[in-house]
Scaffold this active site. Structure first.
Site, PDB file in Angstrom:
ATOM      1  N   HIS A 303     -15.516  -2.368  -9.987  1.00 56.62           N
ATOM      2  CA  HIS A 303     -14.761  -3.433  -9.171  1.00 56.62           C
ATOM      3  C   HIS A 303     -15.183  -3.595  -8.085  1.00 56.62           C
ATOM      4  O   HIS A 303     -15.231  -2.846  -7.190  1.00 56.62           O
ATOM      5  CB  HIS A 303     -13.344  -2.837  -9.249  1.00 56.62           C
ATOM      6  CG  HIS A 303     -12.189  -3.608  -8.767  1.00 56.62           C
ATOM      7  ND1 HIS A 303     -11.291  -4.705  -9.466  1.00 56.62           N
ATOM      8  CD2 HIS A 303     -11.768  -4.070  -7.281  1.00 56.62           C
ATOM      9  CE1 HIS A 303     -10.542  -5.292  -8.639  1.00 56.62           C
ATOM     10  NE2 HIS A 303     -10.901  -4.978  -7.469  1.00 56.62           N
ATOM     11  N   HIS A 346      -7.695   3.791  -2.584  1.00 58.89           N
ATOM     12  CA  HIS A 346      -8.653   3.858  -1.464  1.00 58.89           C
ATOM     13  C   HIS A 346      -7.776   4.001  -0.017  1.00 58.89           C
ATOM     14  O   HIS A 346      -6.551   3.730  -0.078  1.00 58.89           O
ATOM     15  CB  HIS A 346      -9.569   2.679  -1.068  1.00 58.89           C
ATOM     16  CG  HIS A 346      -8.852   1.226  -0.838  1.00 58.89           C
ATOM     17  ND1 HIS A 346      -7.999   0.804  -1.846  1.00 58.89           N
ATOM     18  CD2 HIS A 346      -8.702   0.758   0.173  1.00 58.89           C
ATOM     19  CE1 HIS A 346      -7.378  -0.380  -1.451  1.00 58.89           C
ATOM     20  NE2 HIS A 346      -7.862  -0.540  -0.249  1.00 58.89           N
ATOM     21  N   GLU A 352      -3.735  -3.702   6.013  1.00 58.85           N
ATOM     22  CA  GLU A 352      -3.467  -4.736   5.072  1.00 58.85           C
ATOM     23  C   GLU A 352      -1.925  -5.021   4.800  1.00 58.85           C
ATOM     24  O   GLU A 352      -1.198  -4.202   4.440  1.00 58.85           O
ATOM     25  CB  GLU A 352      -3.895  -4.280   3.782  1.00 58.85           C
ATOM     26  CG  GLU A 352      -5.341  -3.750   3.969  1.00 58.85           C
ATOM     27  CD  GLU A 352      -5.960  -3.374   2.120  1.00 58.85           C
ATOM     28  OE1 GLU A 352      -5.211  -2.958   1.300  1.00 58.85           O
ATOM     29  OE2 GLU A 352      -7.051  -2.775   2.183  1.00 58.85           O
ATOM     30  N   TYR A 361       1.270  -9.542  -9.622  1.00 60.19           N
ATOM     31  CA  TYR A 361      -0.089  -8.924  -8.982  1.00 60.19           C
ATOM     32  C   TYR A 361      -0.299  -7.766  -9.936  1.00 60.19           C
ATOM     33  O   TYR A 361       0.271  -6.747 -10.338  1.00 60.19           O
ATOM     34  CB  TYR A 361       0.402  -8.387  -7.561  1.00 60.19           C
ATOM     35  CG  TYR A 361      -0.833  -7.610  -6.781  1.00 60.19           C
ATOM     36  CD1 TYR A 361      -2.107  -8.254  -6.835  1.00 60.19           C
ATOM     37  CD2 TYR A 361      -0.818  -6.210  -6.349  1.00 60.19           C
ATOM     38  CE1 TYR A 361      -3.266  -7.688  -6.076  1.00 60.19           C
ATOM     39  CE2 TYR A 361      -1.770  -5.722  -5.760  1.00 60.19           C
ATOM     40  CZ  TYR A 361      -3.176  -6.338  -5.659  1.00 60.19           C
ATOM     41  OH  TYR A 361      -4.189  -5.775  -5.063  1.00 60.19           O
ATOM     42  N   HIS A 376      -0.094  -1.780   4.244  1.00 59.57           N
ATOM     43  CA  HIS A 376      -0.856  -0.439   4.124  1.00 59.57           C
ATOM     44  C   HIS A 376      -1.806  -0.419   5.323  1.00 59.57           C
ATOM     45  O   HIS A 376      -2.747  -1.213   5.164  1.00 59.57           O
ATOM     46  CB  HIS A 376      -1.580  -0.578   2.839  1.00 59.57           C
ATOM     47  CG  HIS A 376      -0.818  -0.610   1.458  1.00 59.57           C
ATOM     48  ND1 HIS A 376      -0.923  -1.646   0.409  1.00 59.57           N
ATOM     49  CD2 HIS A 376       0.438   0.200   1.025  1.00 59.57           C
ATOM     50  CE1 HIS A 376      -0.192  -1.248  -0.224  1.00 59.57           C
ATOM     51  NE2 HIS A 376       0.843  -0.333  -0.252  1.00 59.57           N
ATOM     52  N   HIS A 382      -3.677   4.033  -0.594  1.00 55.80           N
ATOM     53  CA  HIS A 382      -2.686   3.127  -1.266  1.00 55.80           C
ATOM     54  C   HIS A 382      -3.636   2.675  -2.721  1.00 55.80           C
ATOM     55  O   HIS A 382      -4.961   3.242  -2.794  1.00 55.80           O
ATOM     56  CB  HIS A 382      -2.373   1.882  -0.463  1.00 55.80           C
ATOM     57  CG  HIS A 382      -3.529   1.155   0.104  1.00 55.80           C
ATOM     58  ND1 HIS A 382      -3.700   1.618   1.141  1.00 55.80           N
ATOM     59  CD2 HIS A 382      -4.106   0.021  -0.330  1.00 55.80           C
ATOM     60  CE1 HIS A 382      -4.765   0.861   1.587  1.00 55.80           C
ATOM     61  NE2 HIS A 382      -4.908  -0.471   0.739  1.00 55.80           N
TER      62      HIS A 382
END
Length: 448
Positions: A303, A346, A352, A361, A376, A382
């Site tokens: 990803h 991560h 963010e 989402y 976050h 998170h």
């Protein structure tokens, strides 16, 4: 009263450009609402046509490098000194600016339900609710993330922000933003960017509106470098639209509000400040349809970082470290093989602030709904909730298209401090962290 706009007088290179707009990002545009209003061959002639005044609006220092120098010449009925009277300081409502240390909410991953549309009359200026602030408005570094709720159009009322650039992210309800450069009509799924110092008013042509607002104290938003991606994809310059000239010759009393140094001020004017008959330059408002973003992604495995979804960036003095990145998560194909496809768990040095414009989402299928938002912060962990993790870990890895979805993120290098309004809001999900409670210990040293 004479209200004039004449987009048909504008010569266009293609019939595909939306009427009333000019196409391109950062272009040097020129437009006039009356023939001959725009001087040719000079910026400030001895006498302007139609008795207009020439005025320069600079968005950068005069000595900024050519590639980052921003300015426009405006040819207006009255110069802006006539749009300025005796100001009085007024209550800014729930609008806050950094630094803002008005609450002691402990650090945490935070999420809010959508703010309800109020029943009472509320204009744009009354409807801004600050959720987070970061940096320092007085040093021109950082940002603020707001929600806007509008149930009434601004009438004989105008505003400009001396503190920063404004990005409207429309979520519910259309907006008409009448600026001194021209009119912008926008719908959910589009963004509108109003540069620092540009006068405007906000109207709602089709009922109440709700959305997100990013106030950028730092360098103006620009397109990110594509690097190895090459010359195409992501946000393409041709999809950005800047309005053609439009003016109001309207001699009725109006209020002008200015946000300056984190405070709100008001003065009374006997006429409309939307009086620019012609203009040219590269410092102007614009809109962009997020659905025209051309995403790139993994077609093999793993990803990729969310930076590949950056639409616009506000650069800082440190290369590769943004004052703000505006990132979206649009419709796209998921095809990576032997890969955990949602965003991984991560911790990030960046902070963010996320919102959902429409749809679902993929990393948070429950609890994160259109109009909602999450924070976050710097170095707080998170990632996907339990259901998203289980589905992604056990699902068949066939090509899947994510459709009908649009989320976004305001990401900044500064820690985002939550306002008292956001900390005490009834929409705050106090059980948000429970979405990770069901993540079980899976480690078994006997089963590689």
């Amino acid at each position: 009263m004479n209200i004039n706009t004449s987009p048909d007088q504008i010569i266009r290179s293609t019939a595909q450009v939306t009427p009333g707009y000019m196409s391109g990002f950062g272009n040097s545009f020129e437009t006039e609402a009356l023939p001959g209003a725009l001087p040719i061959g000079r910026n400030s002639p001895q006498r302007c046509a139609y008795g207009l005044y020439a005025e320069q609006l600079s968005g950068s220092p005069f000595t900024a490098p050519r590639g980052s120098n921003e300015r426009s010449w405006l040819y207006r009925i009255r110069p802006s000194v006539k749009h300025s009277g005796r100001f009085e300081k007024v209550d800014g409502g729930l609008w806050r600016s950094a630094p803002c240390h008005e609450n002691d909410l402990p650090i945490a991953q935070l999420r809010w339900d959508p703010a309800p549309i109020p029943k009472e009359d509320m204009t744009f200026l009354q409807g801004v609710q600050t959720m987070t602030t970061a940096g320092d408005v007085n040093t021109q570094a950082g940002m603020a993330a707001h929600v806007y709720l509008i149930t009434k159009s601004m009438v004989d009322q105008h505003f400009y922000n001396a503190d920063g650039e404004l990005m409207f992210v429309l979520q519910q309800g259309n907006l008409r933003i009448v600026t001194e450069f021209g009119r912008i009509d926008a719908e959910p799924g589009e963004i509108v960017v109003i540069p620092r110092g540009v006068k405007f008013r906000v109207e709602i042509p089709s009922g109440p509106a709700r959305g997100y607002l990013c106030e950028n104290y730092g360098g103006a938003f620009t397109l990110p470098e594509r690097g190895p991606i090459g010359a195409n994809c992501l946000a393409n310059a041709r999809d950005f639209l800047t309005p053609v000239a439009h003016y109001e010759d309207k001699d009725t009393p109006t209020e002008l509000y200015v946000k300056w140094g984190g405070s709100l001020f008001r003065t009374q004017l006997p006429h409309s400040p939307i009086d620019v008959v012609a203009w040219h330059g590269n410092y102007a408002p614009y809109k962009y349809d997020l659905r025209t973003f051309s995403p790139v992604g993994a077609i093999g495995f793993d990803h990729p970082d969310p930076s590949i979804f950056t639409v616009l960036t506000s650069p800082s003095e440190t290369a590769g470290t943004a004052n703000i990145d505006f990132v979206i998560f649009p419709e796209r194909w998921m095809v990576a093989d032997n890969t955990f496809r949602p965003p991984w768990y991560h911790m990030n040095i960046m902070s963010e602030f996320m919102g959902l414009i429409y749809g679902v989402y993929d990393a948070k299928p429950q609890g994160f709904v259109p109009g909602g938002m999450s924070l976050h912060n710097c170095m707080l962990p998170h990632g996907p909730d339990r259901d998203a993790f289980e589905h992604a870990s056990n699902g068949e890895l066939k090509p899947v298209k994510l459709t009908g979805t649009m989320a976004f993120m305001f990401e900044t290098r500064y820690a985002q401090r939550v306002t008292a309004h956001a900390a005490n809001s009834a929409t705050l999900q106090h059980d948000y962290a429970d979405c990770w409670k069901g993540l079980a210990k899976r480690f078994d040293p006997s089963k590689p």
